[in-house]
Design a protein around this motif. Sequence first.
Motif, PDB file in Angstrom:
ATOM      1  N   PRO A 156      36.621  39.641  87.153  1.00 52.12           N
ATOM      2  CA  PRO A 156      37.995  38.754  85.696  1.00 52.12           C
ATOM      3  C   PRO A 156      39.473  39.684  86.361  1.00 52.12           C
ATOM      4  O   PRO A 156      38.835  40.529  86.471  1.00 52.12           O
ATOM      5  CB  PRO A 156      37.165  38.877  84.911  1.00 52.12           C
ATOM      6  N   ASP A 157      40.088  38.407  86.278  1.00 49.34           N
ATOM      7  CA  ASP A 157      40.772  38.603  86.507  1.00 49.34           C
ATOM      8  C   ASP A 157      41.986  39.044  85.541  1.00 49.34           C
ATOM      9  O   ASP A 157      42.076  37.998  84.306  1.00 49.34           O
ATOM     10  CB  ASP A 157      42.000  37.907  87.512  1.00 49.34           C
ATOM     11  N   LEU A 158      42.341  40.782  84.743  1.00 54.29           N
ATOM     12  CA  LEU A 158      42.202  40.710  83.657  1.00 54.29           C
ATOM     13  C   LEU A 158      43.734  41.513  83.301  1.00 54.29           C
ATOM     14  O   LEU A 158      43.891  42.171  82.205  1.00 54.29           O
ATOM     15  CB  LEU A 158      41.515  40.544  82.936  1.00 54.29           C
ATOM     16  N   VAL A 159      44.497  41.396  84.529  1.00 55.81           N
ATOM     17  CA  VAL A 159      45.297  42.177  83.969  1.00 55.81           C
ATOM     18  C   VAL A 159      47.191  41.827  83.936  1.00 55.81           C
ATOM     19  O   VAL A 159      47.336  42.125  82.921  1.00 55.81           O
ATOM     20  CB  VAL A 159      45.653  42.697  85.669  1.00 55.81           C
ATOM     21  N   SER A 160      47.059  39.924  84.360  1.00 53.77           N
ATOM     22  CA  SER A 160      48.170  39.833  83.317  1.00 53.77           C
ATOM     23  C   SER A 160      47.993  38.166  83.250  1.00 53.77           C
ATOM     24  O   SER A 160      47.369  37.521  83.860  1.00 53.77           O
ATOM     25  CB  SER A 160      49.678  39.303  84.707  1.00 53.77           C
ATOM     26  N   GLY A 161      48.176  37.803  81.712  1.00 53.66           N
ATOM     27  CA  GLY A 161      48.174  37.186  80.849  1.00 53.66           C
ATOM     28  C   GLY A 161      49.142  35.719  80.612  1.00 53.66           C
ATOM     29  O   GLY A 161      49.335  34.814  80.537  1.00 53.66           O
ATOM     30  N   SER A 162      50.323  35.874  81.808  1.00 51.44           N
ATOM     31  CA  SER A 162      51.252  34.963  80.950  1.00 51.44           C
ATOM     32  C   SER A 162      51.246  34.023  81.923  1.00 51.44           C
ATOM     33  O   SER A 162      50.770  33.742  82.921  1.00 51.44           O
ATOM     34  CB  SER A 162      52.539  35.933  82.511  1.00 51.44           C
ATOM     35  N   GLY A 163      51.261  33.042  81.453  1.00 51.43           N
ATOM     36  CA  GLY A 163      51.420  31.691  81.400  1.00 51.43           C
ATOM     37  C   GLY A 163      50.676  30.801  80.826  1.00 51.43           C
ATOM     38  O   GLY A 163      49.515  29.629  81.240  1.00 51.43           O
ATOM     39  N   LYS A 164      49.505  32.222  81.165  1.00 50.02           N
ATOM     40  CA  LYS A 164      47.741  30.813  80.758  1.00 50.02           C
ATOM     41  C   LYS A 164      47.485  31.746  79.378  1.00 50.02           C
ATOM     42  O   LYS A 164      48.065  31.713  78.022  1.00 50.02           O
ATOM     43  CB  LYS A 164      46.887  32.502  81.078  1.00 50.02           C
ATOM     44  N   SER A 165      46.472  30.577  78.696  1.00 49.41           N
ATOM     45  CA  SER A 165      46.034  30.572  76.750  1.00 49.41           C
ATOM     46  C   SER A 165      45.696  32.008  76.039  1.00 49.41           C
ATOM     47  O   SER A 165      44.973  32.638  76.997  1.00 49.41           O
ATOM     48  CB  SER A 165      45.462  29.285  76.777  1.00 49.41           C
ATOM     49  N   PHE A 166      45.640  32.308  75.179  1.00 52.74           N
ATOM     50  CA  PHE A 166      44.640  33.186  74.374  1.00 52.74           C
ATOM     51  C   PHE A 166      43.866  33.129  73.761  1.00 52.74           C
ATOM     52  O   PHE A 166      44.254  31.787  73.004  1.00 52.74           O
ATOM     53  CB  PHE A 166      46.408  33.785  73.839  1.00 52.74           C
ATOM     54  N   ILE A 167      43.254  32.868  73.197  1.00 51.03           N
ATOM     55  CA  ILE A 167      42.183  33.158  72.497  1.00 51.03           C
ATOM     56  C   ILE A 167      42.145  34.839  71.386  1.00 51.03           C
ATOM     57  O   ILE A 167      41.538  35.382  71.788  1.00 51.03           O
ATOM     58  CB  ILE A 167      40.748  32.425  72.597  1.00 51.03           C
ATOM     59  N   TRP A 168      41.740  33.679  70.408  1.00 47.68           N
ATOM     60  CA  TRP A 168      41.653  34.849  68.912  1.00 47.68           C
ATOM     61  C   TRP A 168      40.133  34.202  68.301  1.00 47.68           C
ATOM     62  O   TRP A 168      39.972  33.885  68.198  1.00 47.68           O
ATOM     63  CB  TRP A 168      42.336  34.886  68.134  1.00 47.68           C
ATOM     64  N   HIS A 169      38.659  35.699  69.372  1.00 50.35           N
ATOM     65  CA  HIS A 169      37.929  34.881  68.922  1.00 50.35           C
ATOM     66  C   HIS A 169      37.065  35.302  67.458  1.00 50.35           C
ATOM     67  O   HIS A 169      38.184  37.206  67.416  1.00 50.35           O
ATOM     68  CB  HIS A 169      37.028  35.880  69.983  1.00 50.35           C
ATOM     69  N   MET A 170      36.837  35.137  66.667  1.00 52.57           N
ATOM     70  CA  MET A 170      36.479  35.689  64.950  1.00 52.57           C
ATOM     71  C   MET A 170      35.952  35.496  64.555  1.00 52.57           C
ATOM     72  O   MET A 170      35.303  34.216  65.137  1.00 52.57           O
ATOM     73  CB  MET A 170      38.095  35.019  64.241  1.00 52.57           C
ATOM     74  N   ASP A 171      35.563  35.827  63.708  1.00 54.49           N
ATOM     75  CA  ASP A 171      34.061  35.644  62.720  1.00 54.49           C
ATOM     76  C   ASP A 171      34.757  34.658  61.890  1.00 54.49           C
ATOM     77  O   ASP A 171      35.491  34.880  61.270  1.00 54.49           O
ATOM     78  CB  ASP A 171      33.275  37.171  61.749  1.00 54.49           C
ATOM     79  N   ARG A 172      34.040  33.595  61.134  1.00 52.66           N
ATOM     80  CA  ARG A 172      34.151  32.507  60.210  1.00 52.66           C
ATOM     81  C   ARG A 172      34.263  32.781  59.256  1.00 52.66           C
ATOM     82  O   ARG A 172      35.534  32.455  58.364  1.00 52.66           O
ATOM     83  CB  ARG A 172      32.608  31.733  60.095  1.00 52.66           C
ATOM     84  N   SER A 173      33.788  34.585  58.591  1.00 48.81           N
ATOM     85  CA  SER A 173      34.408  34.824  57.076  1.00 48.81           C
ATOM     86  C   SER A 173      34.667  35.409  57.110  1.00 48.81           C
ATOM     87  O   SER A 173      36.220  35.790  56.009  1.00 48.81           O
ATOM     88  CB  SER A 173      33.241  36.193  57.230  1.00 48.81           C
ATOM     89  N   PHE A 174      35.841  36.179  58.073  1.00 49.29           N
ATOM     90  CA  PHE A 174      37.292  36.269  58.260  1.00 49.29           C
ATOM     91  C   PHE A 174      38.543  35.358  57.915  1.00 49.29           C
ATOM     92  O   PHE A 174      39.450  36.232  57.184  1.00 49.29           O
ATOM     93  CB  PHE A 174      37.764  36.595  59.851  1.00 49.29           C
ATOM     94  N   LEU A 175      38.290  34.006  57.769  1.00 56.30           N
ATOM     95  CA  LEU A 175      38.663  32.877  57.320  1.00 56.30           C
ATOM     96  C   LEU A 175      39.306  33.253  55.850  1.00 56.30           C
ATOM     97  O   LEU A 175      40.252  33.390  55.000  1.00 56.30           O
ATOM     98  CB  LEU A 175      38.223  31.522  57.458  1.00 56.30           C
ATOM     99  N   ASN A 176      38.519  34.009  55.064  1.00 57.15           N
ATOM    100  CA  ASN A 176      37.891  34.793  53.661  1.00 57.15           C
ATOM    101  C   ASN A 176      39.804  36.005  53.349  1.00 57.15           C
ATOM    102  O   ASN A 176      39.367  36.259  52.200  1.00 57.15           O
ATOM    103  CB  ASN A 176      37.313  34.263  53.298  1.00 57.15           C
ATOM    104  N   HIS A 177      39.050  36.446  54.251  1.00 55.62           N
ATOM    105  CA  HIS A 177      39.930  37.771  54.556  1.00 55.62           C
ATOM    106  C   HIS A 177      41.729  38.169  53.544  1.00 55.62           C
ATOM    107  O   HIS A 177      41.842  36.859  54.223  1.00 55.62           O
ATOM    108  CB  HIS A 177      39.512  38.333  55.952  1.00 55.62           C
ATOM    109  N   SER A 178      41.548  38.741  53.118  1.00 51.35           N
ATOM    110  CA  SER A 178      43.452  38.742  52.301  1.00 51.35           C
ATOM    111  C   SER A 178      44.198  39.011  53.128  1.00 51.35           C
ATOM    112  O   SER A 178      45.142  38.371  53.281  1.00 51.35           O
ATOM    113  CB  SER A 178      42.813  40.028  51.648  1.00 51.35           C
ATOM    114  N   LYS A 179      44.177  39.468  54.205  1.00 52.79           N
ATOM    115  CA  LYS A 179      44.725  39.191  55.313  1.00 52.79           C
ATOM    116  C   LYS A 179      45.411  38.651  56.447  1.00 52.79           C
ATOM    117  O   LYS A 179      45.900  38.948  57.760  1.00 52.79           O
ATOM    118  CB  LYS A 179      45.226  40.915  56.392  1.00 52.79           C
TER     119      LYS A 179
END
Length: 292
Positions: A156-179
């Motif tokens: 997989p091409d993982l060197v440069s992401g310029s112009g591409k989309s970025f995804i934050w994969h997160m746990d659902r529980s993190f929605l309740n995190h103070s930060k």
Amino acid sequence: MILTSKDLDTLCKKAIEAACCAGELISTYTNKNVLVQSKKGVDSLASQVVTEVDVKAQGKILEILNPTLSEFDLALLTEESADNGSRFTKDYFWCIDPMDGTLAFTEKTPGYAVSIALVAKDGESQIGVVFDPVKNILYHAIKGQGTYKNEQPWHPDLVSGSGKSFIWHMDRSFLNHSKYSSIKIRLEEFVSKAGFSSFTSQKNAGAVLNAIWLLENFGCYFKLPKPTSGGGSLWDFAATSCIINEANAYGKSFDGSPLDLNRPDSTFMNHKGALYASNVFIAKNIREILNN
């Protein structure tokens, strides 16, 4: 017993067979109602959910892998069985999650997968196998042999992401995190400055596919260290650690040390957390954001 390259190849084929067999079983339950139960001693809804399918999938896996325990002198650690401590007495152990992302499975949404790893006593993954039964995609890696997708070499091409989309994969529980809000704002700022075309978040998958999907698209996934038990378990990260590292992506503990995949006092990852990213540049910036 030190495993040879031939041994690792043999064991990887067995793990692939087991993962695909479990995935096929899981797929037969996709449109059925299943019995959902709850585990005790865990910290989030996602980690509390267990179904009859998890147990049956583990049974299928063990039918194939149990003979290797005596043949190769291996120990065993699985999500749906008690930790018997054998992983501390053998040179290697199978680390199995028969269905990671059970919550997604019960909600009939993509995000669940079979995960099987072979881990050395020092905590380093030697084999990683992940099967996504929804998309029918197999990912695997053997230490030092690169990453494979559907049993074909994958780079997989993982060197440069310029112009591409970025995804934050997160746990659902993190929605309740103070930060949560402050981290989201800083992530959006980083994504914009780094030249990515867009920023989105995804919170439906389990830890295994959260990591694997970083190889399909640019992004990050992390578990912050915390004093209480939780933060994912060894089997949530063992297989993806091998796959991610062999793909030259980034998968380490929150402090930058190797993932502690044979923790002596627990099966949880909360003591050091985890940080996965598509490349070192992203990981460096994510760590700065999280440390502040």
